[in-house]
Write a protein that holds these residues in place. Structure first.
Motif, short mmCIF file in Angstrom:
data_model
loop_
_atom_site.label_atom_id
_atom_site.label_comp_id
_atom_site.label_asym_id
_atom_site.label_seq_id
_atom_site.Cartn_x
_atom_site.Cartn_y
_atom_site.Cartn_z
N MET A 146 0.64 -1.23 -0.04
CA MET A 146 0.01 -0.03 -0.13
C MET A 146 0.93 1.42 0.15
SD MET A 146 -2.44 -1.14 3.01
CE MET A 146 -3.34 0.53 3.20
N ARG A 147 2.29 0.83 0.07
CA ARG A 147 3.02 2.25 0.40
C ARG A 147 3.22 2.95 -1.01
NH1 ARG A 147 7.15 3.51 4.26
NH2 ARG A 147 8.18 5.37 3.41
N PRO A 148 2.74 4.19 -1.20
CA PRO A 148 2.79 4.65 -2.50
C PRO A 148 4.17 5.23 -3.06
CG PRO A 148 2.43 6.39 -0.76
CD PRO A 148 2.23 5.07 -0.16
N ASP A 149 5.12 5.19 -2.24
CA ASP A 149 6.55 5.65 -2.72
C ASP A 149 7.48 4.35 -2.45
OD1 ASP A 149 6.76 5.47 0.05
OD2 ASP A 149 7.98 7.43 0.26
N GLY A 150 6.95 2.98 -2.29
CA GLY A 150 7.71 1.91 -1.89
C GLY A 150 8.19 1.87 -0.42
N ASP A 151 9.02 1.01 -0.01
CA ASP A 151 9.53 0.97 1.35
C ASP A 151 10.77 1.05 1.83
OD1 ASP A 151 10.29 -1.44 0.49
OD2 ASP A 151 9.47 -2.74 2.08
N SER A 152 11.33 2.12 0.96
CA SER A 152 12.88 2.41 1.19
C SER A 152 13.27 2.87 2.59
CB SER A 152 13.46 3.12 0.13
OG SER A 152 12.67 4.36 -0.03
N MET A 153 12.27 3.43 3.18
CA MET A 153 12.55 4.35 4.38
C MET A 153 11.39 3.86 5.34
SD MET A 153 12.08 8.50 4.19
CE MET A 153 12.68 8.54 5.82
N TYR A 154 11.62 3.88 6.69
CA TYR A 154 10.61 3.48 7.45
C TYR A 154 9.22 4.63 7.52
CZ TYR A 154 7.95 2.49 11.85
OH TYR A 154 6.94 2.18 12.80
N PHE A 155 9.72 5.70 7.76
CA PHE A 155 8.83 7.08 7.78
C PHE A 155 8.08 7.22 6.54
CE2 PHE A 155 11.60 8.15 11.19
CZ PHE A 155 10.84 8.17 12.29
N GLY A 156 6.69 7.24 6.29
CA GLY A 156 5.98 7.64 5.06
C GLY A 156 6.06 8.94 4.71
N PRO A 157 5.34 9.08 3.62
CA PRO A 157 5.38 10.33 3.12
C PRO A 157 4.85 11.57 4.17
CG PRO A 157 4.46 8.90 1.27
CD PRO A 157 4.41 8.33 2.69
N HIS A 158 5.69 12.55 4.28
CA HIS A 158 5.47 13.73 4.93
C HIS A 158 5.37 13.51 6.59
CE1 HIS A 158 4.78 15.83 1.28
NE2 HIS A 158 3.71 15.19 0.91
N VAL A 159 5.80 12.35 7.17
CA VAL A 159 5.34 12.15 8.56
C VAL A 159 6.31 13.09 9.28
CG1 VAL A 159 5.98 10.38 10.26
CG2 VAL A 159 4.63 9.71 8.50
N ILE A 160 7.56 13.29 9.03
CA ILE A 160 8.36 14.06 9.66
C ILE A 160 7.98 15.35 9.79
CG2 ILE A 160 10.81 14.93 10.09
CD1 ILE A 160 10.47 11.89 10.99
N ASP A 161 7.58 15.90 8.56
CA ASP A 161 7.15 17.28 8.31
C ASP A 161 5.78 17.54 9.20
OD1 ASP A 161 8.95 17.51 6.46
OD2 ASP A 161 7.70 17.35 4.76
N ILE A 162 5.13 16.68 9.40
CA ILE A 162 3.68 16.91 10.21
C ILE A 162 4.36 16.94 11.73
CG2 ILE A 162 1.76 16.07 10.70
CD1 ILE A 162 1.41 14.85 7.79
#
Length: 344
Positions: A79-95
């Motif tokens: 389900m990951r839109p950008d693949g799973d190359s890193m643990y944090f999903g899109p925009h998680v850190i920014d939010i």
């Protein structure tokens, strides 16, 4: 207050985390906070503005329902839109950086200390213990060593990795469990050599190191600790089998009595041992300790949970309720004690 409730993840406790997160999210919304319910692994695919805290986007898959078995993680990764190359999903850190605090509703993934370490480097405040104590408590073998050094009673055990021979003879019945896991995933009670060999093989599927532990026949209890002070003990009595994944999260599978129906002296020993374990492991803010009591009334601390469940069947909220604290108040209180911890 702007709060991110961080949930989901990619561990076998994903469904439990989603259930905890949805309840915490609703409770904090009811208290008037601006709250974002955010899956740490799947992330957020919208525009990152302040409005995300006003209208949280909640993914529908399993946010409140816990199935009989742990989730299929490969389907989650797909389900990951950008693949799973890193643990944090899109925009998680920014939010998370926009929030006043992150409420850690992660079980499994969130208890290893790695997320806490990342947040410390980025100046992101969060609930619960720091990265060191989280990492220590997640390792059951290391936890046992610390318990023994600090006179916290615990069942005898030994740890080993796949391919290693047992360092000592195994007595049956015994318990086989993964060294770093939760929600009783990868935990087996073994009556003989055949079941022991099968349990080891299954446990190594979840972790590269396992713990072989003395089996304690008796009654099971749990004691929550907030800011070093123990809550009333709760007794856990599954209707069938032991307190496994199904019995923990399927309503009606377990009888839970809080305060526990035991002599006052016995409950005081449980509470003192829980507070001692909290100090020994350098835990902060809040946690929950699990215990067994044998037929002679001796108590044994099994492990510490640094991010206790907050689901409809979870133990910490029941213990807090026995002390007059409802769920919404508990959620706010855990934020308050965590903020005090991080200001020190």
């Amino acid at each position: 207050m702007k709060i991110v409730v961080l949930t989901g993840g990619i561990s076998t406790e994903r469904d439990v985390s989603l259930s905890s997160g949805s309840m915490i999210f609703q409770a904090l919304c009811n208290r008037g906070h601006q709250v974002m319910l955010l899956d740490v692994y799947l992330g957020y695919d919208g525009a990152v503005t302040e409005e995300v805290f006003a209208s949280s986007k909640v993914r529908e898959e399993g946010t409140s329902r816990i199935m009989l078995t742990h989730p299929d993680l490969e389907s989650v990764r797909a389900m990951r839109p950008d693949g799973d190359s890193m643990y944090f999903g899109p925009h998680v850190i920014d939010i998370c950086r926009q929030a006043d605090i992150v409420f850690m509703a992660l079980h499994g993934d969130g208890e290893t200390g790695r997320i806490q370490a990342a947040f410390d480097l980025m100046g992101i405040r969060y609930t619960g213990s720091d990265y060191v104590s989280s990492a220590i408590a997640m390792d059951k073998a290391l936890t046992k060593e610390i318990f023994l050094q600090n006179q916290i009673p615990t069942p005898g055990s030994f740890a080993m990795k796949k391919g290693e021979a047992e360092p000592e003879p195994v007595s049956f019945p015994c318990v086989v469990k993964v060294c770093s896991g939760g929600s009783s995933v990868g935990v087996y009670i073994c009556e003989d050599q055949a079941s022991y060999e099968a349990a080891k093989q299954e446990a190594y599927y979840y972790d590269s190191q396992i713990l072989v532990e003395q089996y304690i026949k008796g009654r099971e209890f749990s004691v929550g600790v907030i800011e070093g002070k123990a809550l009333p003990a709760i007794e856990i009595a599954p209707l069938e089998g032991f307190y496994d994944y199904k019995n923990k999260y399927q309503a009606g599978s377990t009888i839970e009595t809080c305060p526990a129906d035991i002599p006052k002296e016995a409950e005081m020993r449980l509470r003192q041992a829980a507070e001692g374990a909290f100090r020994a492991l350098r835990l902060q803010a809040y946690a929950r300790m699990d215990f067994m009591m044998n037929g002679q009334g001796e108590i044994f601390c099994l492990e510490a949970n640094t991010l206790p469940g907050m689901t409809p069947t979870s133990l910490l909220p029941q213990e807090a309720a026995a002390q007059g604290m409802d769920f919404e108040t508990l959620c706010e209180h855990l934020i308050e004690v965590s903020l005090r911890k991080q200001r020190k």
